[in-house]
Design an enzyme around this catalytic site. Structure first.
Site, PDB file in Angstrom:
ATOM      1  CG  ASP A  38      -1.672  -1.296   1.399  1.00  0.00           C
ATOM      2  OD1 ASP A  38      -2.004  -1.941   0.384  1.00  0.00           O
ATOM      3  OD2 ASP A  38      -1.913  -1.689   2.563  1.00  0.00           O
ATOM      4  CD  GLU A 219      -8.417  -4.130  -1.413  1.00  0.00           C
ATOM      5  OE1 GLU A 219      -9.119  -4.380  -0.410  1.00  0.00           O
ATOM      6  OE2 GLU A 219      -7.339  -4.737  -1.657  1.00  0.00           O
TER       7      GLU A 219
END
Length: 348
Positions: A38, A219
């Site tokens: 991420d 997401e």
């Protein structure tokens, strides 16, 4: 004449060596670090500030060369106290500078994934690796449903938050939601769903920790602005599969961003695995400009081997991208590990 020729030859050889050394010195290879899911990058005052998921705290790297993360200084700037609703599983931190202050938005829970929500910390220092980070609490819309992967952006003088969440109280599908912000710490509107997993490439992955047999995932939403368009780039399918990939929604910059009809979804992924380059499950990205502002770059995590899932083998990678004639981004194909790439233009 012969002496002059020899001198010129020596100068040419020396010059060639210098050029070769300079060129070599201005290249890098992926991955940027051995691990780091991420990845998020923001630029300010000549520096790149980078962060990624650690699971237990917030860590910020500071560098003028984003491709040199592995040797750049880093600092753990905040850790949650034990026994709180936000003490565990800190995911996808993002660092933003809003109205003169720094904010980190991150997802966290108490050890039970069902309780994941978005939280925020604040710092008034000019440098986010300095000063004091203060916990400001949970940030949620009125439904207060499961939420992860928050990002914020400004459009026409207003700030918006986008995130991945559940419609109800049970896992089975992750959607992309948007809401207008009242301020950096407060959601100021109802949430609006702008994307659900509908295509086959968005629905890969059996549910691992529930009573359902399948889960569909949207997401990691990120905004990319270009011309008169705003692109919402998101990650689709389970991160534990090799089919994790990037999808894209497109909206006109003057449209009502809280109207789902303003967002048009591309029917194919815009960035996906490359078995021929041994890059699997690329996703959860962010964007940055080269130091001189001339180039556009994407930073993302991926695995180097199949079936490596969502663990610590996910590593951050960066590559330059271009723009199609219609103004949409062209991210190309994930480059293989160890392939020399020219550093972002203006890197010193």
């Amino acid at each position: 004449m012969r002496k002059l020729f020899n001198v010129c030859l020596l100068l040419l050889l020396f010059s060639g060596t210098t050029i070769a050394q300079t060129t070599t010195g201005k290249t890098f290879t992926n991955p940027l670090m051995p691990s780091g899911a991420d990845p998020w990058v923001i630029q300010k005052d000549g520096f790149y500030y980078y962060t990624n998921s650690t699971g237990g705290n917030i860590v910020i790297w500071k560098t003028k060369d984003i491709t040199a993360l592995s040797t750049s200084p880093k600092k753990a700037v905040w850790s949650p106290p034990a026994g709180m609703a936000y003490s565990r599983d800190l995911w996808a931190p993002e660092l933003h500078f809003i109205n003169g202050k720094w904010y980190v938005y991150f997802a966290a829970d108490n050890g039970d994934n069902n309780n994941h929500r978005i939280y925020v910390i604040e710092n008034s220092s000019a440098d986010p690796t300095q000063g004091t980070w203060e916990f400001k609490g949970k940030i949620a819309d009125s439904t207060d449903k499961w939420a992860i992967d928050a990002s914020v952006f400004e459009s026409k003088g207003s700030w918006y938050m986008i995130w991945s969440g559940w419609e109800g109280d049970h896992n089975g599908q992750q959607n992309i939601y948007i809401a207008k912000m009242k301020d950096a710490l407060t959601i100021g509107s109802e949430r609006v769903k702008v994307s659900s997993p509908t295509y086959t490439w968005e629905t890969n992955g059996d549910l691992r920790d529930g009573d359902l047999t399948h889960v569909s995932v949207n997401e990691g939403p990120e905004i990319l602005k270009h011309g008169n368009k705003q692109f919402l780039i998101y990650s689709a399918s389970g991160c534990w599969t090799d089919f994790y990939a990037l999808g894209m929604l497109t909206a006109d910059k003057n449209s009502d961003l809280l109207n789902p009809a303003s967002w048009k979804k591309s029917d194919q992924p815009v960035f996906k695995q490359s078995p021929e380059n041994s890059v699997y499950a690329p996703g959860h990205n962010s964007f940055f400009k080269s130091p001189d502002g001339r180039e556009d770059w994407i930073i993302y995590h991926a695995n180097s081997n199949p079936n490596e899932g969502c663990g610590n083998k996910r590593s951050p990678r960066a590559q330059k991208f271009s723009w199609n004639k219609d103004g949409s981004p062209n991210f190309g194909v994930p480059v293989k590990d160890g392939q020399p790439l020219v550093k972002p233009s203006g890197t010193k």
